[in-house]
Motif scaffolding. Structure first.
Motif, PDB file in Angstrom:
ATOM      1  N   ALA A 177       0.940  -1.282   0.171  1.00  0.00           N
ATOM      2  CA  ALA A 177       0.273   0.235   0.161  1.00  0.00           C
ATOM      3  C   ALA A 177       0.851   1.440   0.013  1.00  0.00           C
ATOM      4  N   VAL A 178       2.759   1.172   0.254  1.00  0.00           N
ATOM      5  CA  VAL A 178       2.663   2.073   0.368  1.00  0.00           C
ATOM      6  C   VAL A 178       4.579   2.528  -0.700  1.00  0.00           C
ATOM      7  N   THR A 179       4.423   3.122  -0.702  1.00  0.00           N
ATOM      8  CA  THR A 179       6.214   3.303  -1.270  1.00  0.00           C
ATOM      9  C   THR A 179       7.417   3.496  -0.121  1.00  0.00           C
ATOM     10  N   PRO A 180       7.907   2.877  -0.091  1.00  0.00           N
ATOM     11  CA  PRO A 180       9.011   3.402   0.780  1.00  0.00           C
ATOM     12  C   PRO A 180      10.190   4.178   0.320  1.00  0.00           C
ATOM     13  N   PRO A 181      10.229   4.863   1.520  1.00  0.00           N
ATOM     14  CA  PRO A 181      10.888   6.196   0.431  1.00  0.00           C
ATOM     15  C   PRO A 181      12.781   6.467   0.403  1.00  0.00           C
ATOM     16  N   GLU A 182      13.550   6.384  -0.503  1.00  0.00           N
ATOM     17  CA  GLU A 182      14.715   6.349  -1.350  1.00  0.00           C
ATOM     18  C   GLU A 182      15.667   6.825   0.450  1.00  0.00           C
ATOM     19  N   GLY A 183      16.921   6.208   0.699  1.00  0.00           N
ATOM     20  CA  GLY A 183      17.903   7.426   1.563  1.00  0.00           C
ATOM     21  C   GLY A 183      17.755   7.040   2.799  1.00  0.00           C
ATOM     22  N   LYS A 184      16.636   6.370   3.525  1.00  0.00           N
ATOM     23  CA  LYS A 184      15.730   6.310   4.669  1.00  0.00           C
ATOM     24  C   LYS A 184      16.726   4.563   5.475  1.00  0.00           C
ATOM     25  N   GLY A 185      16.997   3.726   4.711  1.00  0.00           N
ATOM     26  CA  GLY A 185      17.950   2.834   5.175  1.00  0.00           C
ATOM     27  C   GLY A 185      17.157   2.034   5.003  1.00  0.00           C
ATOM     28  N   ILE A 186      15.608   1.769   4.268  1.00  0.00           N
ATOM     29  CA  ILE A 186      14.841   0.354   4.354  1.00  0.00           C
ATOM     30  C   ILE A 186      15.964  -0.202   3.176  1.00  0.00           C
ATOM     31  N   GLU A 187      16.922   0.034   2.244  1.00  0.00           N
ATOM     32  CA  GLU A 187      16.862  -1.111   1.296  1.00  0.00           C
ATOM     33  C   GLU A 187      18.323  -1.482   2.448  1.00  0.00           C
ATOM     34  N   ASP A 188      19.691  -0.882   3.311  1.00  0.00           N
ATOM     35  CA  ASP A 188      19.851  -1.530   3.644  1.00  0.00           C
ATOM     36  C   ASP A 188      19.583  -3.104   4.812  1.00  0.00           C
ATOM     37  N   LEU A 189      17.894  -2.734   5.428  1.00  0.00           N
ATOM     38  CA  LEU A 189      17.527  -3.161   6.270  1.00  0.00           C
ATOM     39  C   LEU A 189      17.189  -5.000   5.485  1.00  0.00           C
ATOM     40  N   HIS A 190      16.952  -4.795   4.037  1.00  0.00           N
ATOM     41  CA  HIS A 190      16.239  -5.136   2.922  1.00  0.00           C
ATOM     42  C   HIS A 190      18.203  -5.786   2.991  1.00  0.00           C
ATOM     43  N   LYS A 191      19.353  -5.473   2.293  1.00  0.00           N
ATOM     44  CA  LYS A 191      20.347  -6.404   2.402  1.00  0.00           C
ATOM     45  C   LYS A 191      19.961  -7.214   2.959  1.00  0.00           C
ATOM     46  N   LYS A 192      20.665  -6.645   4.753  1.00  0.00           N
ATOM     47  CA  LYS A 192      20.815  -7.261   5.667  1.00  0.00           C
ATOM     48  C   LYS A 192      20.403  -8.792   5.934  1.00  0.00           C
ATOM     49  N   LEU A 193      18.540  -8.421   5.902  1.00  0.00           N
ATOM     50  CA  LEU A 193      18.133 -10.126   6.201  1.00  0.00           C
ATOM     51  C   LEU A 193      18.359 -10.967   4.264  1.00  0.00           C
ATOM     52  N   ASP A 194      18.447  -9.863   3.869  1.00  0.00           N
ATOM     53  CA  ASP A 194      19.358 -11.003   2.586  1.00  0.00           C
ATOM     54  C   ASP A 194      20.233 -12.305   3.261  1.00  0.00           C
ATOM     55  N   MET A 195      21.188 -11.297   3.582  1.00  0.00           N
ATOM     56  CA  MET A 195      22.430 -11.526   3.917  1.00  0.00           C
ATOM     57  C   MET A 195      22.097 -13.214   5.132  1.00  0.00           C
ATOM     58  N   LEU A 196      21.848 -12.656   5.778  1.00  0.00           N
ATOM     59  CA  LEU A 196      21.240 -13.757   7.055  1.00  0.00           C
ATOM     60  C   LEU A 196      20.473 -14.332   6.839  1.00  0.00           C
ATOM     61  N   ARG A 197      19.431 -14.961   5.354  1.00  0.00           N
ATOM     62  CA  ARG A 197      19.192 -16.139   5.365  1.00  0.00           C
ATOM     63  C   ARG A 197      20.009 -16.521   4.362  1.00  0.00           C
ATOM     64  N   LYS A 198      21.115 -16.256   3.609  1.00  0.00           N
ATOM     65  CA  LYS A 198      22.273 -17.150   2.726  1.00  0.00           C
ATOM     66  C   LYS A 198      22.886 -17.673   3.820  1.00  0.00           C
ATOM     67  N   GLY A 199      23.134 -16.862   5.112  1.00  0.00           N
ATOM     68  CA  GLY A 199      23.829 -17.692   5.951  1.00  0.00           C
ATOM     69  C   GLY A 199      25.479 -16.395   5.832  1.00  0.00           C
ATOM     70  N   GLU A 200      25.324 -15.506   5.398  1.00  0.00           N
ATOM     71  CA  GLU A 200      26.905 -14.449   5.691  1.00  0.00           C
ATOM     72  C   GLU A 200      26.779 -14.068   6.762  1.00  0.00           C
ATOM     73  N   THR A 201      28.174 -13.521   7.164  1.00  0.00           N
ATOM     74  CA  THR A 201      28.379 -12.833   7.991  1.00  0.00           C
ATOM     75  C   THR A 201      28.594 -10.879   7.075  1.00  0.00           C
ATOM     76  N   MET A 202      29.320 -10.026   8.227  1.00  0.00           N
ATOM     77  CA  MET A 202      29.681  -8.796   8.019  1.00  0.00           C
ATOM     78  C   MET A 202      30.271  -8.057   9.079  1.00  0.00           C
ATOM     79  N   GLU A 203      31.702  -7.358   8.754  1.00  0.00           N
ATOM     80  CA  GLU A 203      32.034  -7.896  10.128  1.00  0.00           C
ATOM     81  C   GLU A 203      31.549  -5.523  10.479  1.00  0.00           C
ATOM     82  N   PRO A 204      31.511  -5.650  11.499  1.00  0.00           N
ATOM     83  CA  PRO A 204      30.597  -3.808  11.786  1.00  0.00           C
ATOM     84  C   PRO A 204      31.869  -2.626  11.085  1.00  0.00           C
ATOM     85  N   GLU A 205      30.480  -2.073  11.082  1.00  0.00           N
ATOM     86  CA  GLU A 205      31.702  -0.870  10.466  1.00  0.00           C
ATOM     87  C   GLU A 205      32.159  -0.418  12.083  1.00  0.00           C
ATOM     88  N   GLU A 206      32.980   0.780  11.057  1.00  0.00           N
ATOM     89  CA  GLU A 206      33.961   1.383  12.871  1.00  0.00           C
ATOM     90  C   GLU A 206      33.241   2.804  12.799  1.00  0.00           C
TER      91      GLU A 206
END
Length: 241
Positions: A212-241
């Protein structure tokens, strides 16, 4: 010879641009999205045992919250966060919907203790309960269980999600993900915050399952989706400093 900077005669827009950006409030959608990204970054950290990857592969939705607990003997907690649903036919994640959580318990707590919480909703019934117009009590209206730890641990359910309690809970505490019991906590959607963020009224279920809504860009939603897909694949990522 360099001219001195005249701070008094600067244009207002120039002075405003020099000010540091104020971080979003924790209780507003942008702040909740930022906190949710932090929770997922902790889940991706290879130094943590993590959450079984097949739970992200088979869950219907995920709630990511940050709570603050205060009190002495009688403890009172309150928190905010977001819920994202997963389309089981495409594997894509929905825009986030705002929610709030609160409860009361007993224990000795000095000062304020902040906790990051992850709740995996394993079936549509749990999603409907979390996103309804009325508040629900965890452990009451829907089944609740502490989740297994370890990225490669296999969940005790088949691909349809059957054979497992409808809701699994985790908390990030002292640098590690641990299973967490949230019995008695109350969850409720935050319709006004959703409307403020998306610029239109929409129920949580419409946001999560109806597009029902169009998510606005540049608000961190794309990062949420990317991280969730990485978790689904069993990947890891070093935390940012």
């Amino acid at each position: 010879q360099r001219k001195p900077i005249d701070h008094f005669n600067k244009r207002p827009e120039t002075m405003a641009s020099e000010k540091k950006e104020t971080p979003p409030k924790r209780t507003e959608m942008e702040g909740m999205i930022a906190n949710a990204n932090k929770v997922l970054a902790n889940a991706l950290d290879p130094k943590n045992e993590g959450v079984p990857r097949d739970l992200f592969e088979n869950c219907a939705a995920i709630a990511l919250l940050t709570t603050v607990e205060t009190g002495f003997f009688v403890s009172i907690s309150g928190g905010t966060g977001v819920i994202l649903a997963r389309d089981k036919s495409t594997g894509k994640w929905s825009p986030p919907s705002a929610c709030g959580m609160g409860g009361m318990g007993f224990g000795f707590i000095f000062g304020a203790a902040a906790k990051d919480i992850m709740v995996l909703l394993m079936d549509d019934k749990a999603v409907q309960a979390f996103t309804g117009d009325n508040q629900i009590k965890l452990g009451g209206e829907i089944g609740l269980a502490v989740g297994p730890i370890g990225r490669e641990v296999e969940g005790a359910f088949n691909a349809s999600g059957e054979g497992i309690t409808s809701t699994l809970t985790y908390t990030y505490s002292k640098g590690a993900f641990v299973s967490a019991g949230l019995e008695g906590q109350v969850i409720k959607s935050r319709a006004k915050e959703n409307e403020k963020f998306y610029g239109q009224p929409a129920t949580a279920q419409e946001i999560l399952t109806k597009g029902a809504v169009t998510p606005p860009e540049g608000k961190g939603i794309e990062d949420l989706h990317k991280k969730l897909d990485m978790l689904r694949k069993g990947e890891t990522m070093e935390p940012e400093e």
